[in-house]
Design an enzyme around this catalytic site. Structure first.
Site, PDB file in Angstrom:
ATOM      1  N   HIS A 134       0.811  -1.217   0.000  1.00  0.00           N
ATOM      2  CA  HIS A 134       0.000   0.000   0.000  1.00  0.00           C
ATOM      3  C   HIS A 134       0.853   1.281   0.000  1.00  0.00           C
ATOM      4  CE1 HIS A 134      -3.643  -2.343   0.679  1.00  0.00           C
ATOM      5  NE2 HIS A 134      -3.097  -2.902   1.744  1.00  0.00           N
TER       6      HIS A 134
HETATM    7  O1  RIB Z   1      -5.071   0.676   4.261  1.00  0.00           O
HETATM    8  C1  RIB Z   1      -3.664   0.639   4.241  1.00  0.00           C
HETATM    9  C2  RIB Z   1      -3.096   1.772   5.026  1.00  0.00           C
HETATM   10  O2  RIB Z   1      -3.442   1.643   6.398  1.00  0.00           O
HETATM   11  C3  RIB Z   1      -1.549   1.794   5.005  1.00  0.00           C
HETATM   12  O3  RIB Z   1      -1.119   3.114   5.104  1.00  0.00           O
HETATM   13  C4  RIB Z   1      -1.179   1.032   6.245  1.00  0.00           C
HETATM   14  O4  RIB Z   1       0.088   1.432   6.768  1.00  0.00           O
HETATM   15  C5  RIB Z   1      -2.276   1.461   7.185  1.00  0.00           C
HETATM   16  O5  RIB Z   1      -1.882   2.694   7.751  1.00  0.00           O
END
Ligand code: RIB
Ligand code: CA
Length: 309
Positions: A237
């Site tokens: 992500h």
């Molecule tokens: O949904 C993914 C996000 O949420 C990423 O930034 C992960 O680190 C959490 O913060």
């Protein structure tokens, strides 16, 4: 010409990988790391950021940010990132301490220094960005772009409707989306395609340096979780958002009107994306609808390889 950036984050395993690739990129001038409560509490995200910056061998300011969302009760993602925020990974304790200014004063300081050129990469809840906008309204003209990991056109990953970063502080997201600043949203529609397959993870592990080992071990543990949910690989992500600033051509985006649900019993934190332009409202966010996975993962490998030299 290097891009002056501030990375706001809540380390967090994927935040850590995002920092690894950001510091290895030749075209980013990382002016500061700012921390926010998110995956774990502010003490841990800040301590993790200090440890990670020293682990990478850099001496960049780490400025502590918000300990809680603007309005709602705090939530964490310890079930994903562990109680430490870095899973089972153990890296040396930090020797240094945080910058004397807090996150939003630091963001403002750099925005003034860079006279409209500063970019913000936000990898956690948008609390610090919103607080900066509320304390320094004139900053709207001094930030060239905000690229954030968060939201989705489709379903959520924290609730059926909402992605974690927006769910954690929907009011902050609403402030940011209404700021008039140029915004790029790297949401689940892209990051769920930014997958590290098992062969990619094995190749990353074979790079044999600290950050590559950290990344490979964490992604291997994530792989089972994602396979159970029908994915062919582990979703990277936060690294996707950083990669999108390193190389804008990795993303396919659509310029759309986006708002945030802040009141729904089942939908709070949902990014409401007007993909069919039915509201007639002016677009305010460049929404990532696709990512070139192969080029993305190759960039991650190339940047991690640089730690072995
Ligand atoms: O949904 C993914 C996000 O949420 C990423 O930034 C992960 O680190 C959490 O913060
Ligand atoms: Ca994060």
């Amino acid at each position: 010409m290097k891009k002056p950036v501030i990375i706001d984050c809540d380390p967090g395993i994927d935040d850590a990988v995002a920092l690894f690739i950001a510091f290895a990129a030749d075209n980013l001038d990382i002016r500061a790391i700012t921390t926010v409560a998110g995956n774990v509490g502010i003490e841990k995200t800040t301590n993790n950021a200090l440890k990670l910056v020293e682990y990478i061998g850099k001496s960049v300011r780490v400025a502590r940010g918000a300990s809680r969302p603007i309005m709602k009760e705090p939530v964490t993602a310890e079930e994903v990132h562990g109680s430490s925020g870095l899973g089972n990974m153990v890296i040396p304790e930090a020797k240094g301490s945080t910058y004397y200014k807090n996150a939003y004063d630091t963001i403002y300081e750099e925005a003034i220094n860079y006279k409209g050129e500063l970019q913000i990469i936000a990898l956690g809840p948008l609390t610090n960005i919103a607080l900066t906008l509320m304390k320094y309204p004139d900053i709207r003209k001094k930030i060239s772009n905000i690229t954030f990991m968060g939201g989705s056109i489709g379903l959520g990953n924290c609730t059926p409707s909402a992605e974690f970063n927006i769910y954690a502080d929907p009011e902050a997201a609403k402030v940011v989306f209404g700021s008039g600043i140029d915004i790029t949203m790297v949401g689940l529609d892209a990051t769920h395609k930014a997958l590290a397959f098992e062969e990619d993870i094995r190749e990353i592990l074979s790079l044999n340096n600290g950050p590559s080992e950290f990344t490979g071990k964490c992604m291997l543990s994530y792989l089972e979780f994602y396979r159970r949910h029908g994915f062919k690989g582990a979703a990277l992500h936060d690294p996707s958002a950083v990669a999108a600033v390193i190389d804008e051509s990795l993303l396919k985006t659509q310029y759309l009107y986006v708002d945030v649900e802040t009141k729904g019993e089942f939908t709070s934190g949902k990014t409401v994306v007007d993909i069919y332009r039915v509201t007639g409202k002016k677009p305010n966010v460049h929404v990532a609808v696709d990512i070139d996975r192969d080029r993305f993962i190759n960039l991650v490998k190339e940047l991690l390889k640089k730690y072995g030299k």
